[in-house]
Each structure stands twice: as structure tokens, then as C-alpha cells.
Design an enzyme around this catalytic site. Structure first.
Site, PDB file in Angstrom:
ATOM      1  N   ASP A 175       0.870  -1.167   0.000  1.00  0.00           N
ATOM      2  CA  ASP A 175       0.000   0.000   0.000  1.00  0.00           C
ATOM      3  C   ASP A 175       0.912   1.225   0.000  1.00  0.00           C
ATOM      4  O   ASP A 175       2.121   1.109   0.266  1.00  0.00           O
ATOM      5  CB  ASP A 175      -0.897  -0.042   1.238  1.00  0.00           C
ATOM      6  CG  ASP A 175      -1.651   1.249   1.455  1.00  0.00           C
ATOM      7  OD1 ASP A 175      -2.367   1.666   0.523  1.00  0.00           O
ATOM      8  OD2 ASP A 175      -1.513   1.843   2.531  1.00  0.00           O
ATOM      9  N   ASP A 203      -0.215   5.227   0.884  1.00  0.00           N
ATOM     10  CA  ASP A 203      -0.477   6.192   1.952  1.00  0.00           C
ATOM     11  C   ASP A 203      -0.659   5.478   3.284  1.00  0.00           C
ATOM     12  O   ASP A 203      -1.510   4.601   3.424  1.00  0.00           O
ATOM     13  CB  ASP A 203      -1.737   6.999   1.632  1.00  0.00           C
ATOM     14  CG  ASP A 203      -1.578   7.860   0.392  1.00  0.00           C
ATOM     15  OD1 ASP A 203      -0.638   8.672   0.367  1.00  0.00           O
ATOM     16  OD2 ASP A 203      -2.385   7.704  -0.547  1.00  0.00           O
ATOM     17  N   ASP A 205      -1.532  -0.712   5.922  1.00  0.00           N
ATOM     18  CA  ASP A 205      -1.828  -0.175   7.250  1.00  0.00           C
ATOM     19  C   ASP A 205      -3.306  -0.167   7.586  1.00  0.00           C
ATOM     20  O   ASP A 205      -3.672   0.241   8.689  1.00  0.00           O
ATOM     21  CB  ASP A 205      -1.287   1.251   7.374  1.00  0.00           C
ATOM     22  CG  ASP A 205      -2.073   2.237   6.510  1.00  0.00           C
ATOM     23  OD1 ASP A 205      -2.168   1.997   5.296  1.00  0.00           O
ATOM     24  OD2 ASP A 205      -2.599   3.225   7.043  1.00  0.00           O
TER      25      ASP A 205
END
Length: 227
Positions: free
Chosen positions: A11, A13, A174
Site C-alpha cells: 500500500d 499512503d 496499514d
């Protein structure tokens, strides 16, 4: 290290870069275009990773479609302006250890790197250029071409592009959306605790990493050490 090719999909951001300052400022600007207050910080960070139209719909289900569309466009304009003003490295800095880990993984012939992000193709290209990451990622999956996370389309496309089997791939992210996406695609998920969702939200993760050193150790444990 020897054996079959392995794929590590990141991922962006909240995993590779910390863009929360610009995300919050751009979302505030987007809501301001329709005269509405931005939702709470926790709510905004909670939708990071979703495609922008899906994210805004979750944040403002009470607003009509045209207002939500205006928020999306206002967000895009503000985000681009902030990035142009500050520069990518300042507006979306890499987390400590990110580049070193990418270097180490990229140096292993059997490991292929990719990204799966809610960013647009243009947004990802600007970020990669700004951090000089062009050489790292063999497969780049973006919101333009897929349903929003946690739909597994991005990961299935990454597997197809690289020819790597799901059991030889891992998704690093995240958010709960990343981990749910990984599970839906039959890929192991490693949740990182330095991003925008709390660790307890990452229940679909196979394991958690508290920093990039821990992430590298987990991959080395599974796949063998690298130089």
C-alpha cells in the site's frame, strides 16, 4: 535466497509515505467547497485507502450526489496544489526505513515488488517520481482501473501481471481494507502499525510489523535472508 519468485505488494499512503497532513487539508478544502464542515480527523484517516469517491460517500452519506462529486473535485484540486507548493518529498515523506527496505528487497533477484493503492495513476506517478522510486515496482495497481479496496481486483491483477502464485505473495498495508483485500485474494497480509488504522482493526492480517525493520525480519524469516 533461492526458489520461486516472490511478490511483495505495498500500500502507499500510511504504509510507504505519511501523507496525512495533505489528506486532511485537502479533505477540509473539499468539504468547504459545498459549505460543509470536514468530519473528524479520525473519520477522515479511517477512509484512507479507499477510492476517493467511495471515501467521500462514506464520510458524507447525508449529502446529495452532486455535493459529494464537488467534494471529490475540491479534494483533488487542493491535494495537487499542496503537493505543488511543498514538493512530494515534503508533503508525503517516506516513513523511516522505507527506502532502505525497498533497496534490500529490490536487491534480491527472486523478489518482485508492486504497489496497490487507492491513489489515481497520476497521483501515484507523481509520488514515485518525487521520491525517485521508478526502478522498484514491477506492477502498479491504482484506483483508476479497479473497484475500491477491499475488492481483490488490484491484487489479482498484480498476480496476473507477474505470473506469481498467491501463496508466494504478500500484501503489506496499514488499513483493514488492505488486509481484507489480501484475504479475499488468497494472499497473506502483513499489517503495519505505524499507519492510519489502529492495530486492533487489522484483524485480517496474518501478522503485524511495528516498523520496517520488523517487516524485513518477517519476510526474511519466511523467505530466507538477503544481502
Amino acid at each position: 535466497m533461492s526458489g520461486p519468485l516472490r511478490l511483495v505488494i505495498f500500500d502507499v499512503d500510511g504504509t510507504l509515505v505519511d501523507s496525512q497532513g495533505d489528506i486532511l487539508a485537502a479533505m477540509a478544502a473539499g468539504f468547504a467547497t459545498v459549505g460543509a464542515p470536514m468530519p473528524a480527523r479520525e473519520a477522515v484517516l479511517g477512509i484512507v485507502g479507499l477510492s476517493l469517491d467511495v471515501a467521500v460517500a462514506r464520510l458524507a452519506p447525508h449529502l446529495p450526489g452532486p455535493a459529494r462529486a464537488a467534494i471529490v473535485e475540491g479534494y483533488k484540486a487542493a491535494y495537487m496544489a499542496l503537493r505543488a507548493e511543498q514538493g512530494v518529498a515534503a508533503s508525503s515523506p517516506l516513513y523511516p526505513g522505507a527506502r532502505e527496505t525497498l533497496d534490500a528487497l529490490h536487491g534480491v533477484p527472486e523478489i518482485v515488488l508492486g504497489v496497490a493503492t487507492g491513489k489515481s495513476a497520476r497521483g501515484l506517478a507523481k509520488l514515485i517520481e518525487g521520491h525517485a522510486l521508478e526502478r522498484y515496482f514491477v506492477t502498479r495497481q491504482v484506483a483508476d482501473h479497479h473497484p475500491s479496496k477491499p475488492h481483490p481486483s488490484m491484487l489479482r491483477a498484480a498476480l496476473d501481471e507477474t505470473g506469481i502464485a498467491p501463496e508466494h505473495a504478500v500484501m503489506v498495508g496499514d488499513t483493514s481494507y488492505d488486509m481484507e483485500m489480501a484475504r479475499a485474494a488468497g494472499i497473506a497480509g502483513i499489517g503495519v502499525t505505524w499507519g492510519y488504522h489502529r492495530p486492533e482493526a487489522l484483524g485480517a492480517a496474518a501478522r503485524l510489523a511495528d516498523d520496517f525493520g520488523a517487516l524485513a525480519a518477517l519476510l526474511a524469516e519466511d523467505w530466507g535472508a538477503w544481502a
